[in-house]
Scaffold this motif. Structure first.
Motif, PDB file in Angstrom:
ATOM      1  N   GLY A   1       0.812  -1.207   0.000  1.00 51.02           N
ATOM      2  CA  GLY A   1       0.000   0.000   0.000  1.00 51.02           C
ATOM      3  C   GLY A   1       0.846   1.259   0.000  1.00 51.02           C
ATOM      4  N   SER A   2       1.897   1.279   0.837  1.00 49.40           N
ATOM      5  CA  SER A   2       2.770   2.456   0.891  1.00 49.40           C
ATOM      6  C   SER A   2       3.536   2.637  -0.418  1.00 49.40           C
ATOM      7  CB  SER A   2       3.758   2.316   2.054  1.00 49.40           C
ATOM      8  OG  SER A   2       3.087   2.386   3.291  1.00 49.40           O
ATOM      9  N   ALA A   3       3.995   1.534  -0.996  1.00 51.32           N
ATOM     10  CA  ALA A   3       4.704   1.623  -2.277  1.00 51.32           C
ATOM     11  C   ALA A   3       3.789   2.194  -3.356  1.00 51.32           C
ATOM     12  CB  ALA A   3       5.214   0.243  -2.682  1.00 51.32           C
ATOM     13  N   SER A   4       2.514   1.821  -3.301  1.00 54.44           N
ATOM     14  CA  SER A   4       1.547   2.342  -4.265  1.00 54.44           C
ATOM     15  C   SER A   4       1.420   3.862  -4.154  1.00 54.44           C
ATOM     16  CB  SER A   4       0.184   1.684  -4.032  1.00 54.44           C
ATOM     17  OG  SER A   4      -0.813   2.274  -4.825  1.00 54.44           O
ATOM     18  N   ASP A   5       1.386   4.371  -2.921  1.00 54.19           N
ATOM     19  CA  ASP A   5       1.269   5.811  -2.717  1.00 54.19           C
ATOM     20  C   ASP A   5       2.547   6.544  -3.090  1.00 54.19           C
ATOM     21  OD1 ASP A   5      -1.344   5.653  -1.776  1.00 54.19           O
ATOM     22  OD2 ASP A   5      -0.704   5.364   0.302  1.00 54.19           O
ATOM     23  N   ARG A   6       3.678   5.971  -2.743  1.00 58.07           N
ATOM     24  CA  ARG A   6       4.956   6.663  -2.918  1.00 58.07           C
ATOM     25  C   ARG A   6       5.536   6.507  -4.319  1.00 58.07           C
ATOM     26  NH1 ARG A   6       7.143  10.099   1.201  1.00 58.07           N
ATOM     27  NH2 ARG A   6       5.704   9.780   2.946  1.00 58.07           N
ATOM     28  N   LEU A   7       5.361   5.348  -4.941  1.00 60.21           N
ATOM     29  CA  LEU A   7       5.991   5.055  -6.233  1.00 60.21           C
ATOM     30  C   LEU A   7       5.004   5.044  -7.395  1.00 60.21           C
ATOM     31  CD1 LEU A   7       8.299   2.134  -5.042  1.00 60.21           C
ATOM     32  CD2 LEU A   7       8.853   4.576  -5.185  1.00 60.21           C
ATOM     33  N   GLY A   8       3.716   4.954  -7.086  1.00 54.74           N
ATOM     34  CA  GLY A   8       2.705   4.848  -8.125  1.00 54.74           C
ATOM     35  C   GLY A   8       2.146   3.450  -8.206  1.00 54.74           C
ATOM     36  N   ALA A   9       0.819   3.347  -8.274  1.00 47.79           N
ATOM     37  CA  ALA A   9       0.168   2.033  -8.245  1.00 47.79           C
ATOM     38  C   ALA A   9       0.541   1.189  -9.464  1.00 47.79           C
ATOM     39  CB  ALA A   9      -1.354   2.207  -8.169  1.00 47.79           C
ATOM     40  N   ARG A  10       0.716   1.823 -10.623  1.00 44.07           N
ATOM     41  CA  ARG A  10       0.983   1.067 -11.840  1.00 44.07           C
ATOM     42  C   ARG A  10       2.246   0.206 -11.711  1.00 44.07           C
ATOM     43  NH1 ARG A  10       4.317   1.781 -16.262  1.00 44.07           N
ATOM     44  NH2 ARG A  10       3.543   0.920 -18.250  1.00 44.07           N
ATOM     45  N   GLY A  11       3.328   0.822 -11.281  1.00 42.97           N
ATOM     46  CA  GLY A  11       4.581   0.075 -11.160  1.00 42.97           C
ATOM     47  C   GLY A  11       4.500  -1.038 -10.132  1.00 42.97           C
ATOM     48  N   VAL A  12       3.773  -0.801  -9.043  1.00 39.64           N
ATOM     49  CA  VAL A  12       3.646  -1.815  -7.997  1.00 39.64           C
ATOM     50  C   VAL A  12       2.815  -3.004  -8.492  1.00 39.64           C
ATOM     51  CG1 VAL A  12       2.825  -2.266  -5.652  1.00 39.64           C
ATOM     52  CG2 VAL A  12       3.916  -0.085  -6.197  1.00 39.64           C
ATOM     53  N   ILE A  13       1.761  -2.720  -9.259  1.00 41.82           N
ATOM     54  CA  ILE A  13       0.941  -3.797  -9.822  1.00 41.82           C
ATOM     55  C   ILE A  13       1.782  -4.661 -10.761  1.00 41.82           C
ATOM     56  CG2 ILE A  13      -1.011  -4.297 -11.343  1.00 41.82           C
ATOM     57  CD1 ILE A  13      -2.304  -1.685 -10.280  1.00 41.82           C
TER      58      ILE A  13
ATOM     59  N   TYR B   1      -5.588   1.957  -7.299  1.00 39.00           N
ATOM     60  CA  TYR B   1      -5.677   2.439  -8.683  1.00 39.00           C
ATOM     61  C   TYR B   1      -7.137   2.463  -9.130  1.00 39.00           C
ATOM     62  CZ  TYR B   1      -3.782   3.193 -13.416  1.00 39.00           C
ATOM     63  OH  TYR B   1      -3.441   3.719 -14.630  1.00 39.00           O
ATOM     64  N   LEU B   2      -7.872   1.394  -8.812  1.00 41.03           N
ATOM     65  CA  LEU B   2      -9.277   1.304  -9.214  1.00 41.03           C
ATOM     66  C   LEU B   2     -10.099   2.422  -8.567  1.00 41.03           C
ATOM     67  CD1 LEU B   2     -11.019  -0.645 -10.943  1.00 41.03           C
ATOM     68  CD2 LEU B   2     -11.638  -1.806  -8.822  1.00 41.03           C
ATOM     69  N   ALA B   3      -9.861   2.671  -7.285  1.00 45.54           N
ATOM     70  CA  ALA B   3     -10.600   3.728  -6.583  1.00 45.54           C
ATOM     71  C   ALA B   3     -10.323   5.094  -7.190  1.00 45.54           C
ATOM     72  CB  ALA B   3     -10.224   3.722  -5.102  1.00 45.54           C
ATOM     73  N   GLN B   4      -9.078   5.326  -7.593  1.00 45.46           N
ATOM     74  CA  GLN B   4      -8.720   6.629  -8.152  1.00 45.46           C
ATOM     75  C   GLN B   4      -9.286   6.812  -9.558  1.00 45.46           C
ATOM     76  OE1 GLN B   4      -4.502   6.241  -7.721  1.00 45.46           O
ATOM     77  NE2 GLN B   4      -4.516   6.794  -5.544  1.00 45.46           N
ATOM     78  N   GLU B   5      -9.278   5.751 -10.355  1.00 45.46           N
ATOM     79  CA  GLU B   5      -9.724   5.846 -11.740  1.00 45.46           C
ATOM     80  C   GLU B   5     -11.249   5.863 -11.869  1.00 45.46           C
ATOM     81  OE1 GLU B   5      -7.972   6.030 -14.778  1.00 45.46           O
ATOM     82  OE2 GLU B   5      -6.309   6.555 -13.460  1.00 45.46           O
TER      83      GLU B   5
ATOM     84  N   ARG C   1      -6.923  11.132   3.260  1.00 52.04           N
ATOM     85  CA  ARG C   1      -6.546  11.869   2.060  1.00 52.04           C
ATOM     86  C   ARG C   1      -6.312  10.922   0.887  1.00 52.04           C
ATOM     87  NH1 ARG C   1      -1.645  14.206   2.548  1.00 52.04           N
ATOM     88  NH2 ARG C   1      -0.987  13.006   4.372  1.00 52.04           N
ATOM     89  N   SER C   2      -6.606  11.393  -0.325  1.00 50.58           N
ATOM     90  CA  SER C   2      -6.453  10.552  -1.515  1.00 50.58           C
ATOM     91  C   SER C   2      -4.999  10.155  -1.739  1.00 50.58           C
ATOM     92  CB  SER C   2      -6.988  11.288  -2.746  1.00 50.58           C
ATOM     93  OG  SER C   2      -6.267  12.491  -2.975  1.00 50.58           O
ATOM     94  N   GLU C   3      -4.052  10.976  -1.248  1.00 46.57           N
ATOM     95  CA  GLU C   3      -2.638  10.647  -1.422  1.00 46.57           C
ATOM     96  C   GLU C   3      -2.228   9.399  -0.644  1.00 46.57           C
ATOM     97  OE1 GLU C   3      -3.282  15.018  -1.959  1.00 46.57           O
ATOM     98  OE2 GLU C   3      -3.784  13.536  -0.422  1.00 46.57           O
ATOM     99  N   LEU C   4      -3.051   8.980   0.301  1.00 42.52           N
ATOM    100  CA  LEU C   4      -2.727   7.812   1.137  1.00 42.52           C
ATOM    101  C   LEU C   4      -3.705   6.660   0.893  1.00 42.52           C
ATOM    102  CD1 LEU C   4      -1.841   9.533   4.557  1.00 42.52           C
ATOM    103  CD2 LEU C   4      -0.288   8.698   2.780  1.00 42.52           C
ATOM    104  N   THR C   5      -4.350   6.645  -0.254  1.00 42.95           N
ATOM    105  CA  THR C   5      -5.332   5.595  -0.539  1.00 42.95           C
ATOM    106  C   THR C   5      -4.710   4.207  -0.444  1.00 42.95           C
ATOM    107  OG1 THR C   5      -6.669   7.027  -1.961  1.00 42.95           O
ATOM    108  CG2 THR C   5      -6.884   4.660  -2.288  1.00 42.95           C
ATOM    109  N   GLY C   6      -3.538   4.017  -1.032  1.00 39.02           N
ATOM    110  CA  GLY C   6      -2.880   2.712  -0.980  1.00 39.02           C
ATOM    111  C   GLY C   6      -2.542   2.297   0.434  1.00 39.02           C
ATOM    112  N   THR C   7      -2.075   3.245   1.246  1.00 37.93           N
ATOM    113  CA  THR C   7      -1.734   2.941   2.637  1.00 37.93           C
ATOM    114  C   THR C   7      -2.974   2.536   3.418  1.00 37.93           C
ATOM    115  OG1 THR C   7       0.086   4.536   2.524  1.00 37.93           O
ATOM    116  CG2 THR C   7      -0.611   3.828   4.713  1.00 37.93           C
ATOM    117  N   TYR C   8      -4.093   3.222   3.170  1.00 28.32           N
ATOM    118  CA  TYR C   8      -5.340   2.852   3.856  1.00 28.32           C
ATOM    119  C   TYR C   8      -5.762   1.428   3.475  1.00 28.32           C
ATOM    120  CZ  TYR C   8      -6.582   7.136   6.306  1.00 28.32           C
ATOM    121  OH  TYR C   8      -6.612   8.176   7.207  1.00 28.32           O
ATOM    122  N   PHE C   9      -5.688   1.097   2.200  1.00 24.90           N
ATOM    123  CA  PHE C   9      -6.035  -0.266   1.798  1.00 24.90           C
ATOM    124  C   PHE C   9      -5.068  -1.275   2.402  1.00 24.90           C
ATOM    125  CE2 PHE C   9      -8.653   1.453  -1.778  1.00 24.90           C
ATOM    126  CZ  PHE C   9      -9.768   0.661  -1.585  1.00 24.90           C
TER     127      PHE C   9
END
Length: 421
Positions: free
Chosen positions: A69-81, A125-129, A337-345
Motif C-alpha cells: 500500500g505504501s509503495a503504491s502511494d509513494r511510487l505509483g500504483a501502476r509500477g507496484v501492480i 488504482y481502481l478507486a482513483q480511476e 486523504r487521496s494521497e494515502l489511498t494505498g496505505t489505507y487499503f
C-alpha cells in the motif's frame, strides 16, 4: 450482457484491471488449492512441513500488505501492480522447477510478497480511476474475481491430469501475460506527494485514525465468513452428500449468483439509504447464512437432504458479500486523504487479516469441539455470531457518526461550506 455494457463505460485502465483480476484469480486458484496435496502426496512431505510452506505464503502476504500500500502511494500504483505480477510469475515458476524445501519456501515467500504488492495497489488504482462510480467499479471487480475463482480450480483439475508441474507453469504463464499487458496498456499516473516526511509518518497518520481502525476491526466477520467458502461450507456439502464434487457446486452457485445479481444489487442499493447501513445489512445476511445448515446439523444424521440448506447458506453468504463488499471498498479511501489511498487499503487488509486469522482459529476450534462433543451445529452458530457481531459493530459506528458520509450527501455539505467561506 449488462456486465460488459457497464465495463465498457469505464476508462481503459479500469477495464484492464478487471480483466487482470480475472486472470489473477484464475492463475492463483488453478494452483494454490492443489498445492497441499502436491506437497504431501507427490513429494511425501509431512503435514508439519506442508503447514510451514503454506503458512509462509500467508504470512508473507498478510504481513506485507502495508508495504504494498505504501509503495503504491509513494511510487505509483501502476509500477507496484506490474512488479507484483512479475514476482508472482517467478514464484509460481519455482513451484514447477524445484522440489526441495528451500526452493518451495522461496516460491511461497515470493508468491505471498506478490499478493502483498498488487492487492492494495490494484484497489487504490481502481478507486482513483473510477471517480464517483467506485461502488460500481468494485462490484464489477467482485464479478471478475469470483469468475476467476471458479475457472481456476476447474482448469487446475484438468491440468493435474497431466501433472502438477504443468499446472504451475500454466499459472506462471498467466501472470507473465498479465505483467506484459499491464506494462503495455496500463496508463501511468502522476504520483501526488503525501506531504509527510516519510513512510513511517504515513503509517502514523493512518493508524491514528481511530474510526478507520474501528471499522477495519469490525470487518472481522466479513473476512472470516468469506473464508468459510473454502472451509466450512464445502466441508458441509461433502459431508451431506458423501461426494467430493459437492464442494464445486458451492462455488458454482456463488458464481452464477454473482454474475447475474452483483451489478443489479449495487446499483439498486446505491441510491437507497446510507452505504454504511447496507454494509451492516450485508454482514447480517452473511451471518444469517449459517443458520439453515446449523438447524439441519442439529436435527439428526446427515443425508442428501442436508445439501439444500448448505447450498442455501452458500447463496445467502454470497448475497451478503455482494451487498456489503463494494460499499466497503468504496468507503475505505474516504477515511483519509487521496494521497494515502494505498496505505489505507494496505493497513485495512493487515488489521482485518489478522483479526480474521483469529476468527478462523475460533471456527476451526468450534469444528473440532462440535465433532468431538456431538454438537455439529457449533461452528455454524459460531459463524452466525461473527456476522451478526460485525453487523452490529458497523451499525454502532454509523450511529456514532464515526464513518465517512456518502458521496451524495457529502457534496452538498462541502458546497455549503464553500458558500459560507
Amino acid at each position: 450482457m449488462r456486465t460488459w455494457r457497464e465495463m465498457r463505460g469505464f476508462p481503459l485502465a479500469v477495464q484492464l484491471l478487471l480483466v487482470n483480476q480475472l486472470g489473477v484469480n484464475t492463475g492463483f486458484y488453478l494452483l494454490i488449492p492443489y498445492l497441499a496435496t502436491h506437497l504431501g502426496e507427490n513429494l511425501g512431505m509431512s503435514a508439519a512441513v506442508v503447514g510451514i510452506v503454506l503458512g509462509v505464503r500467508n504470512l508473507s502476504q498478510q504481513g506485507l500488505f502495508i508495504i504494498g500500500g505504501s509503495a503504491s502511494d509513494r511510487l505509483g500504483a501502476r509500477g507496484v501492480i506490474i512488479a507484483g505480477c512479475a514476482v508472482r510469475t517467478v514464484g509460481f515458476a519455482l513451484f514447477a522447477l524445484g522440489d526441495g524445501l528451500p526452493v518451495l519456501l522461496a516460491a511461497s515467500v515470493l508468491s505471498g510478497i506478490a499478493g502483498a504488492l498488487f492487492n492494495p495497489a490494484v484497489r487504490a488504482y481502481l478507486a482513483q480511476e473510477a471517480g464517483e462510480r467506485k461502488a460500481e467499479a468494485f462490484a464489477l471487480f467482485n464479478v471478475f474475481a469470483t469468475t476467476g475463482a471458479l475457472i481456476g480450480p476447474l482448469l487446475g483439475s484438468v491440468l493435474l491430469l497431466v501433472d502438477f508441474r504443468t499446472s504451475a507453469l500454466t499459472a506462471a504463464g498467466i501472470f507473465a501475460v498479465l505483467t506484459v499487458a499491464q506494462a503495455l496498456v496500463l496508463p501511468a499516473r502522476k504520483v501526488e506527494p503525501s506531504g509527510n516526511s516519510g513512510v513511517l509518518a504515513d503509517w502514523r497518520e493512518v493508524l491514528g485514525n481511530r474510526a478507520f481502525l474501528a471499522f477495519a476491526l469490525a470487518m472481522v466477520g466479513m473476512f472470516t465468513l468469506e473464508n468459510q467458502l473454502y472451509l466450512l461450507l464445502p466441508d458441509g456439502a461433502r459431508e451431506a452428500t458423501g461426494w467430493d464434487g459437492a464442494a464445486g457446486i458451492v462455488f458454482l452457485v456463488g458464481t452464477v449468483a454473482n454474475l447475474t445479481l452483483q451489478l443489479r444489487i449495487t446499483t439498486s442499493l446505491k441510491s437507497r439509504g446510507d452505504r454504511a447501513r447496507w454494509i451492516a445489512v450485508g454482514l447480517a445476511v452473511m451471518g444469517l447464512a449459517f443458520l439453515p445448515p446449523a438447524l439441519v446439523k442439529g436435527a439428526g444424521s446427515p443425508g442428501w437432504l442436508d445439501a439444500g440448506p448448505v447450498l442455501l447458506g452458500a447463496l445467502l453468504l454470497y448475497l451478503g458479500v455482494m451487498v456489503a463488499s463494494p460499499f466497503v471498498m468504496e468507503l475505505i479511501p474516504r477515511f483519509g486523504r487521496s494521497e494515502l489511498t494505498g496505505t489505507y487499503f494496505g493497513i485495512f487488509y493487515v488489521v482485518s487479516g489478522v483479526a480474521a486469522a483469529v476468527g478462523n482459529t475460533v471456527v476451526g476450534w468450534a469444528m473440532d469441539a462440535g465433532e468431538s462433543g456431538g454438537r455439529p451445529w457449533l461452528p455454524w452458530v459460531c459463524c452466525a455470531a461473527f456476522g451478526l457481531a460485525s453487523a452490529g459493530g458497523v451499525a454502532w459506528l454509523h450511529r456514532l457518526g464515526g464513518l465517512p458520509a456518502d458521496p451524495a450527501s457529502a457534496a452538498p455539505a462541502q458546497a455549503g461550506e464553500r458558500s459560507r467561506a
